[in-house]
Design a protein around this motif. Sequence first.
Motif, PDB file in Angstrom:
ATOM      1  N   THR A   5      22.747  38.028  62.008  1.00  0.00           N
ATOM      2  CA  THR A   5      22.057  37.680  60.537  1.00  0.00           C
ATOM      3  C   THR A   5      23.044  37.072  59.474  1.00  0.00           C
ATOM      4  O   THR A   5      24.222  37.155  59.451  1.00  0.00           O
ATOM      5  CB  THR A   5      21.523  39.238  59.819  1.00  0.00           C
ATOM      6  OG1 THR A   5      22.699  39.869  59.510  1.00  0.00           O
ATOM      7  CG2 THR A   5      20.573  39.906  61.069  1.00  0.00           C
ATOM      8  N   GLU A   6      22.575  36.430  58.454  1.00  0.00           N
ATOM      9  CA  GLU A   6      23.134  36.061  57.306  1.00  0.00           C
ATOM     10  C   GLU A   6      24.047  37.068  56.765  1.00  0.00           C
ATOM     11  O   GLU A   6      25.123  36.734  56.352  1.00  0.00           O
ATOM     12  CB  GLU A   6      22.214  35.439  56.514  1.00  0.00           C
ATOM     13  CG  GLU A   6      21.568  33.920  57.055  1.00  0.00           C
ATOM     14  CD  GLU A   6      20.778  33.023  56.021  1.00  0.00           C
ATOM     15  OE1 GLU A   6      21.530  33.064  54.844  1.00  0.00           O
ATOM     16  OE2 GLU A   6      20.081  32.416  56.407  1.00  0.00           O
ATOM     17  N   PHE A  56      18.818  28.621  61.201  1.00  0.00           N
ATOM     18  CA  PHE A  56      19.396  28.125  59.725  1.00  0.00           C
ATOM     19  C   PHE A  56      19.145  26.518  59.327  1.00  0.00           C
ATOM     20  O   PHE A  56      19.860  25.754  59.344  1.00  0.00           O
ATOM     21  CB  PHE A  56      21.133  28.260  60.127  1.00  0.00           C
ATOM     22  CG  PHE A  56      21.505  29.483  60.484  1.00  0.00           C
ATOM     23  CD1 PHE A  56      21.767  30.482  59.419  1.00  0.00           C
ATOM     24  CD2 PHE A  56      21.616  29.724  61.789  1.00  0.00           C
ATOM     25  CE1 PHE A  56      22.430  31.661  59.906  1.00  0.00           C
ATOM     26  CE2 PHE A  56      22.159  31.162  62.237  1.00  0.00           C
ATOM     27  CZ  PHE A  56      22.384  31.875  61.368  1.00  0.00           C
ATOM     28  N   VAL A  93      27.122  26.288  59.531  1.00  0.00           N
ATOM     29  CA  VAL A  93      26.581  27.676  59.421  1.00  0.00           C
ATOM     30  C   VAL A  93      28.010  28.206  59.300  1.00  0.00           C
ATOM     31  O   VAL A  93      28.011  29.129  57.990  1.00  0.00           O
ATOM     32  CB  VAL A  93      25.926  27.870  60.468  1.00  0.00           C
ATOM     33  CG1 VAL A  93      25.771  29.834  60.323  1.00  0.00           C
ATOM     34  CG2 VAL A  93      24.569  27.320  60.911  1.00  0.00           C
ATOM     35  N   TYR A 106      30.047  30.119  55.224  1.00  0.00           N
ATOM     36  CA  TYR A 106      30.450  31.561  55.048  1.00  0.00           C
ATOM     37  C   TYR A 106      32.038  31.605  54.933  1.00  0.00           C
ATOM     38  O   TYR A 106      32.463  32.626  55.195  1.00  0.00           O
ATOM     39  CB  TYR A 106      30.015  32.396  56.049  1.00  0.00           C
ATOM     40  CG  TYR A 106      28.204  32.637  56.052  1.00  0.00           C
ATOM     41  CD1 TYR A 106      27.779  33.550  55.099  1.00  0.00           C
ATOM     42  CD2 TYR A 106      27.530  32.020  56.743  1.00  0.00           C
ATOM     43  CE1 TYR A 106      26.551  33.660  55.007  1.00  0.00           C
ATOM     44  CE2 TYR A 106      26.290  31.971  56.711  1.00  0.00           C
ATOM     45  CZ  TYR A 106      25.705  33.020  55.658  1.00  0.00           C
ATOM     46  OH  TYR A 106      24.245  32.986  55.722  1.00  0.00           O
TER      47      TYR A 106
END
Length: 434
Positions: free
Chosen positions: A210-211, A247, A256, A260
């Motif tokens: 998950t994010e 996404f 993606v 992060y």
Amino acid sequence: MQTTQVQAYRAGLLHFHADPAFTPDAHHWHEDGLLVVADGKVLAAGDYAALHPTLPPGTQVHDYRGKVITPGFIDTHVHYPQTDMIASPAPGLLPWLNTYTFPTERQFEDPAHAAATAEFFLDELLRVGTTTAMVYCTVHPQSVDAFFEASEKRNLRMVAGKVLMDRHCPTFLQDCAETGGRESEDLIKRWQNRGRAQYAITPRFAPTSTEAQLGVAGELARAYPDTYIQTHVSENEDEVKWVRELFPQARSYLDVYDSYGMLRPRAMYGHCIWLDEGDRRRMAETQAAAAVCPTSNLFLGSGLFDFERADQAGMLLSLATDVGAGTSFSMLQTMNEAYKVARLKGSYLPALRMFYLATLGAARSMQLEGTIGSFAAGAEADFVVLDPKATPLLARRTGHTESLEELLFALALLGDDRTVAATYSAGREVHRRA
């Protein structure tokens, strides 16, 4: 220096100081060479005639004349829990994961099973001349402990980490952002830089996190900058399409991870087949590296890595087996398939480049140049002894080679585990062919 600490090894010596694709004479080759080792480190490497008179009196010289010594091979992407499911049939990546991978990895909740598999896995790596690997464990912290305990006993330089996976997987393998992060941090504190162990923050791939979990992985990467990051990217067209659906805000699959904070030195991305030019430039800018997995990509029909475009972008490259989708632990057999992949994409990989990618190129990709991957003075003495006469066919072919390139090409295209006469880690013999 005490005489009893020094060991010397006489053979043909090959190692690199640069990438042969970009630098003429990027390699050092001593047809009659001597490698001098003390206390697990390289003291010197060069011509036998020049170095032998400098040895302390009584130094033992191991005579491997007729063979070739290179730095130990480095495998930058491999899954030790998948050892028992190598060569499992499936029509593609995603069905292969669901049918074989996840049920196999469930067994690693049992520490005894994890320990037994780790022992076999490391024995197999050493048998094929691989002295360092970047290793995926499972979601179970005990799988990481079992692996590092086994590698510590052998004094191997290994990188490994607990897989993070909190969605799109069976519930029996699911963690969550909080527990996955906490367990990873505990493992970092327990194993990072303990002896020759190094830790890798390991989200399996973007669709199974998950994010929130990707955010935790990024936070760990910033908090512990000397750790590694390892994951998969752009392996398979169906997977790329899935990531685009999950996404939609991301420019690309690689983006993606970038969003992060996971593109940085010591980040290793498996496969990298379906990248675009922007992705390749971004990897080069951030010094994130690609682990090219030819036997796996051919086995699953995932695609062909584009060496030419990666080189144009200046990406850091290495070779990897990706067992269990990969079909061999041998880096020689991996070179064999990498050569064919390059040809199918319209480019050419000389044997010198392939040996570079499996040694110094991998060390550079891991930010470990000067530590492993070459015979520079002070480097750790991990090396492999290759036998050009290991099989009748190999002996016949190498018996009339006319250049170093021909000799190495024969070893890469015809060699396998039988070609590895001996493997040394930190100056100690850890495998000898029966």
